[in-house]
Design an enzyme around this catalytic site. Structure first.
Site, mmCIF file in Angstrom:
data_model
loop_
_atom_site.group_PDB
_atom_site.id
_atom_site.type_symbol
_atom_site.label_atom_id
_atom_site.label_comp_id
_atom_site.label_asym_id
_atom_site.label_seq_id
_atom_site.Cartn_x
_atom_site.Cartn_y
_atom_site.Cartn_z
ATOM 1 N N ASP A 265 0.870 -1.169 0.000
ATOM 2 C CA ASP A 265 0.000 0.000 0.000
ATOM 3 C C ASP A 265 0.915 1.230 0.000
ATOM 4 O O ASP A 265 2.150 1.136 0.056
ATOM 5 C CB ASP A 265 -0.968 -0.034 1.196
ATOM 6 C CG ASP A 265 -2.192 0.863 0.952
ATOM 7 O OD1 ASP A 265 -2.154 1.690 0.026
ATOM 8 O OD2 ASP A 265 -3.176 0.755 1.707
HETATM 9 C C1 BGC Z 1 -5.177 3.120 0.306
HETATM 10 C C2 BGC Z 1 -5.416 2.022 -0.699
HETATM 11 C C3 BGC Z 1 -5.368 2.583 -2.090
HETATM 12 C C4 BGC Z 1 -4.041 3.285 -2.289
HETATM 13 C C5 BGC Z 1 -3.859 3.857 -3.684
HETATM 14 C C6 BGC Z 1 -3.969 3.963 -0.021
HETATM 15 O O1 BGC Z 1 -3.926 5.087 0.782
HETATM 16 O O2 BGC Z 1 -5.028 2.536 1.574
HETATM 17 O O3 BGC Z 1 -6.643 1.389 -0.443
HETATM 18 O O4 BGC Z 1 -5.553 1.558 -3.015
HETATM 19 O O5 BGC Z 1 -3.951 4.353 -1.372
HETATM 20 O O6 BGC Z 1 -4.626 4.959 -3.899
#
Ligand code: BGC
Length: 763
Positions: A309
Site C-alpha cells: 500500500d
Molecule cells: C489506500 C489504498 C489505495 C491506495 C492507492 C492507499 O492510501 O489505503 O486502499 O488503493 O492508497 O490509492
C-alpha cells in the site's frame, strides 16, 4: 515450457516457488504454457535494472509538470521509464479526469514504454475504482460496499463490478485496487463504509461476486480489469479505531473472521493483492513472511502480484521502527514477499533495491519471482499486444443501463429501520419540511473515492447527480417541500433549529436528513460514535414541534442516535447510496419502491458497546449490581439482519431433511415464507446456526446461508438451504479448521429446529 520448468529456470530454493510447483495442476500448466514461455523469455533478456524497475510503482504526480493536474512532462516521464525503468504508475492528481484526458495520459506513457524502453514493456496502470470508476468524470457510482452488503444480493455486486470494470477499462486502465475485504467489526474505523459489514459469510459471498464481476470475462477481454483483494490481512479493526493503526487479533480470530474473505477471493480468481498498512500483534504485515508467504502463498495458494500500500515499504523504517534504515526496510519487505512497491513519490525504492540485489541481500531468484508475477499479469491483461486504450472498451463507457443498475442497487440497499404505525410510505400530497446536513449535499451520498479521494468536491460530480431535496421536489413538486437545505454539509443553516420551529406548522411531517460528511481514510477518523450534537439538537427541536419526524441517515458507519431514536416515527438507513441514491431514497419514502435492505452490521446503541451479533454467550454477562449477574449485555439499537418492509412476511414450517448430518453428507433445511401483506416485496431469507457446545466457545449464532426472494401479495415459497459439515467448522485452539460432532440449532427468523453432526472429525 511447462510451469515446473519455469520455476526451475529461476533455480531457487524458495519455499514459495516450491509450493507453486507442487500446486500447479497439469491442465492449468498446459493452458498457461505459451504465455509462460514468453514471460520467461522476456525475463531472460532483462537487465537487473529493468527488473527492479518493474517492481517499482510511482504515482502520476511523478510524471506531471509540478503545477499541472493532467499534463505529462516528457522529461519526467523519461526519467521514470528510461532512467528508473518504472513498471507501474497509479492514481490521479487530485480529481477525476475526462475519458479523453485519461486516454492522452495513457497514450503518452505507453508511447515511451513500448517504443523506447529496452524490452518495450508496457506500463501497468492502477487506479482505485471503488464503488464505480472513481476517477473518470461522468462515471456511474454505486452504493459503497456497506450498502451493497445490505442488498444481500450478490448478483447486484457482480453487476456493479462488471460496470466498474467496463468504465475503468474504457478509461484505458486495466488494474483496479478493489475490492476491500476487511471485515467491518470496528464501526469507529473511517473505512467501515468500504467493507461488506461484520459477518464472515456475507463478506466472503460478496468478495466472490465482486471478483467474478471484475475478472470472469478473462483479463484480455475489454470488459475486465485485474482486481486487487485488499488489504491483506487484519486491517479493519485497529484498536484505536483510527486508520492505519495496529490491530491485535488472536490467531483463532484472524482465521475465523478475517482470513475467509481472502480465501474466497483467491478461489474466485483475483489477480492481485494489496497489503495491510498496519500491523497485527506488533508485526507490520509488509514485513511479515508469515502473512505474505506462509498464509498467502502456501495456505491460500495465491499466485498473483502482491503490491504494497501507499509508501508502506519505507514506513517499516519511518513509522513501524522494525527497520533501522530505509534500505533495511526495502530488504525486509521484498524478502517478506512484496512484489511491487507503491513507493510512490520518489525513486528511493528503486535505488535501494538495486543496491540490495547487487550486494546479494535480495536474491536474483526473489527478483525473478516478483518480476515473473508482474509480467505475467501484463501478458494476461493483453498489454503486450496492445497497451493503448481500446476502441471496443471505450464504447462501453456511460451506457444508459448503468444508471438503472445503480438505481436498483441503491433501492435494494436502503434499509427501513423503524416504521411506527406505518408512518411510511408518505402520501404524495404530504407537505414535507425537509432539513438537515445531508438533504442537499450530494457528496454525503457518495463519500470516499467519489471523483476525488475524499469525495467531498461537488464540482466534479456529474450534473445529473441530484440531492435528496431535488429528488423530493421532482417527485412531489417544490411547493410541497419546505426546505432551507444548502449544498454544504457543514453550513450552520443545515442544523438551524429556528427554521424548524418557525416552519413546522406549515408541514404535515418533518424529514431530517442526518448523517456524516464525505471522507476517506484517515481524515474520516472520529473519537466517538455519537451523531454530532447539532444534529441531535435538530432532532429534538423537530420532535418538540409535535409533528411526526422521519430520519434519513446518510452515513458510512453507524453513528449512535440512541437519545433521539424514540423521537422518530420512521428511520431509513441510506448508507452511502451513490449516483442514484437520492432517487431511490425518495421512491422508498413515497412508496414507489418497497424497501428490502438488511443491516450488514449491528447498530450500536452506545458508543462504548459495539458487540457484533455473533458475540460469545459470555459477552451477554453484566453485573451492574454486585453479585447480581444479568444477561442484558447485548443492548443494541438494531441487530445485524434487521430491516423492515412495507409488506409483511410470515415464516413457517422450518424443517430439516435429516436429524443428523453425516460426514461428507449434507442436510437440507427448508422454510416456507409467505407474503401476508398487500404489496409485492423482496425478502432476504437468512439461515443462522448455533453450535450448542464446542471446544472453542461458540458464538450465540452465526449466519450460514442467505438468499433473496420476491413474493407477490399472498404468495408463498419454500426456501431450501443445504449445509455441509464444512459449514459448521471453526478454528481450533491450534489454529486448524475443524468440525466437531455435536448438537446444533438452526434458526430462520424466530423459528428453530435441532439437528446433530455425526463424528465428522478434523477436516
Ligand atoms: C489506500 C489504498 C489505495 C491506495 C492507492 C492507499 O492510501 O489505503 O486502499 O488503493 O492508497 O490509492
Amino acid at each position: 515450457m511447462n510451469i515446473n520448468k519455469i520455476f526451475r529456470y529461476f533455480a531457487t530454493g524458495s519455499l514459495v516457488l516450491a509450493v507453486s510447483i507442487t500446486s500447479c495442476n497439469t491442465k492449468s500448466a498446459q493452458s498457461q504454457s505459451k504465455e509462460d514461455d514468453e514471460v520467461v523469455a522476456l525475463i531472460r533478456k532483462m537487465s537487473m535494472e529493468e527488473k527492479v524497475g518493474q517492481m517499482t510503482q510511482v504515482t502520476l504526480d511523478m510524471i506531471l509538470y509540478d503545477t499541472s493536474t493532467t499534463v505529462v512532462d516528457p522529461a519526467k516521464l523519461k526519467i521514470a521509464l528510461l532512467e528508473k525503468n518504472v513498471g507501474s504508475i497509479l492514481n490521479t492528481k487530485g480529481h477525476a479526469y475526462s475519458l479523453e484526458q485519461w486516454h492522452e495520459i495513457q497514450r503518452q506513457i505507453q508511447d515511451v514504454a513500448t517504443k523506447e524502453t529496452p524490452n518495450k514493456i508496457p506500463v501497468l496502470y492502477g487506479i482505485d475504482a471503488i464503488h464505480g470508476t472513481t476517477y473518470t468524470l461522468g462515471s456511474t457510482l454505486f452504493p459503497h460496499n456497506i450498502g451493497m452488503a445490505a442488498t444481500r444480493n450478490p448478483e447486484l455486486v457482480k453487476n456493479g463490478s462488471k460496470i466498474t470494470a467496463a468504465e475503468t477499462r474504457a478509461s484505458g486502465i486495466r488494474w483496479n485496487f478493489d475490492p476491500t475485504l476487511g471485515i467491518g467489526r470496528e464501526p469507529l474505523w473511517s473505512r467501515f463504509e468500504e467493507t461488506y459489514g461484520e459477518d464472515v459469510v456475507l463478506v466472503s459471498t460478496m468478495a466472490d461476486a465482486a471478483i467474478r464481476g471484475y475478472e470472469e470475462d478473462g483479463l484480455k477481454s475489454t470488459t475486465s480489469v485485474a482486481s486487487c483483494m485488499k488489504h491483506f490481512l487484519g486491517y479493519s479493526t485497529p484498536r484505536t479505531g483510527k486508520d492505519r493503526t495496529p490491530s491485535y487479533i488472536a490467531e483463532t480470530q484472524l482465521r475465523e473472521y478475517y482470513l475467509p474473505p481472502f480465501e474466497a477471493a483467491v478461489k474466485a480468481g483475483t489477480s492481485t493483492v494489496m497489503i495491510n498498512s498496519g500491523e497485527i500483534n506488533g508485526i507490520p504485515v509488509h514485513g511479515s513472511a508469515y502473512y505474505l508467504q506462509t498464509i498467502l502463498r502456501e495456505e491460500l495458494q495465491f499466485k498473483g502480484v502482491a503490491v504494497s500500500d501507499w509508501e508502506d515499504v519505507i514506513r517499516l523504517h519511518t513509522r513501524h521502527n522494525i527497520a533501522s534504515t530505509p534500505k533495511e526496510a526495502v530488504k525486509i519487505a521484498v524478502n517478506a514477499g512484496v512484489d511491487m512497491s507503491m513507493v510512490p513519490l520518489d525513486y528511493t525504492f528503486y535505488d535501494l533495491l538495486l543496491e540490495l540485489v547487487q550486494d546479494g541481500e535480495v536474491s536474483q531468484a526473489r527478483l525473478d519471482e516478483a518480476v515473473y508475477r508482474i509480467l505475467k499479469l501484463k501478458f494476461d491483461l493483453g498489454l503486450m499486444d496492445n497497451a493503448y486504450p481500446e476502441e471496443e472498451a471505450i464504447a462501453n463507457f456511460g451506457k444508459p443501463e448503468y444508471t438503472d443498475a445503480a438505481l436498483q442497487a441503491a433501492r435494494e440497499s436502503i434499509t427501513l429501520l423503524k416504521n411506527d404505525n406505518n408512518i411510511l410510505p408518505l402520501d404524495k400530497n404530504t407537505k414535507i419540511l425537509l432539513t438537515g446536513p445531508t438533504a442537499h449535499d450530494i457528496t454525503t451520498l457518495h463519500s470516499s473515492w467519489s471523483y476525488t479521494w475524499q469525495g467531498d468536491a461537488a464540482q466534479y460530480y456529474p450534473e445529473k447527480t441530484i440531492s435528496i431535496k431535488t429528488a423530493l421536489e421532482n417527485a412531489i413538486g417544490s411547493t410541497n417541500v419546505i426546505s432551507n437545505s444548502t449544498t454544504k454539509f457543514r453550513d450552520a443553516e443545515n442544523t438551524n433549529v429556528d427554521f424548524v420551529k418557525r416552519n413546522a406548522a406549515k408541514a404535515d411531517v418533518i424529514v431530517l436528513a442526518l448523517g456524516e460528511y464525505a471522507y476517506a481514510e484517515g481524515p474520516g477518523g472520529i473519537h466517538r460514535l455519537d451523531l454530532d450534537d447539532n444534529q441531535l439538537a435538530l432532532a429534538e427541536a423537530a420532535f418538540a414541534t409535535g409533528k411526526p419526524v422521519i430520519y434519513l441517515l446518510a452515513e458510512g458507519r453507524p453513528r449512535v442516535l440512541n437519545s433521539i431514536e424514540p423521537m422518530a416515527k420512521g428511520i431509513l438507513q441510506l448508507y452511502r447510496p451513490g449516483s442514484q441514491g437520492a432517487n431511490a431514497a425518495v421512491e422508498i419514502l413515497l412508496g414507489d419502491y418497497n424497501p428490502n435492505g438488511k443491516l450488514p452490521y449491528t447498530y450500536p446503541k452506545y458508543s462504548g458497546h459495539t458487540l457484533t451479533y455473533d458475540h460469545k454467550p459470555t459477552e451477554l454477562i453484566s453485573e451492574f449490581v454486585p453479585n447480581s449477574y444479568g444477561t442484558d449485555g447485548f443492548d443494541v439499537q438494531w441487530t445485524f439482519g434487521h430491516g423492515l418492509s412495507y409488506t409483511s412476511f410470515e415464516y413457517s414450517g422450518l424443517k430439516t431433511s435429516n436429524s443428523t448430518l453425516q460426514e461428507n453428507g449434507n442436510i437440507e433445511i427448508s422454510v416456507t415464507v409467505q407474503n401476508t401483506g398487500d404489496r409485492a416485496g423482496m425478502e432476504s431469507v437468512e439461515l443462522y446456526v448455533t453450535d450448542l457446545f464446542a471446544s472453542v466457545t461458540p458464538s450465540v449464532k452465526r449466519l450460514k446461508k442467505f438468499t433473496k426472494i420476491n413474493l407477490k401479495p399472498g404468495e408463498s415459497q419454500e426456501v431450501t438451504f443445504s449445509l455441509e459439515p464444512s459449514d459448521l467448522s471453526f478454528i481450533s485452539e491450534q489454529g486448524q479448521r475443524i468440525t466437531e460432532k455435536g448438537d446444533f440449532k438452526a434458526m430462520v427468523k424466530d423459528l428453530t429446529v435441532d439437528f446433530a453432526l455425526s463424528d465428522a472429525g478434523v477436516q
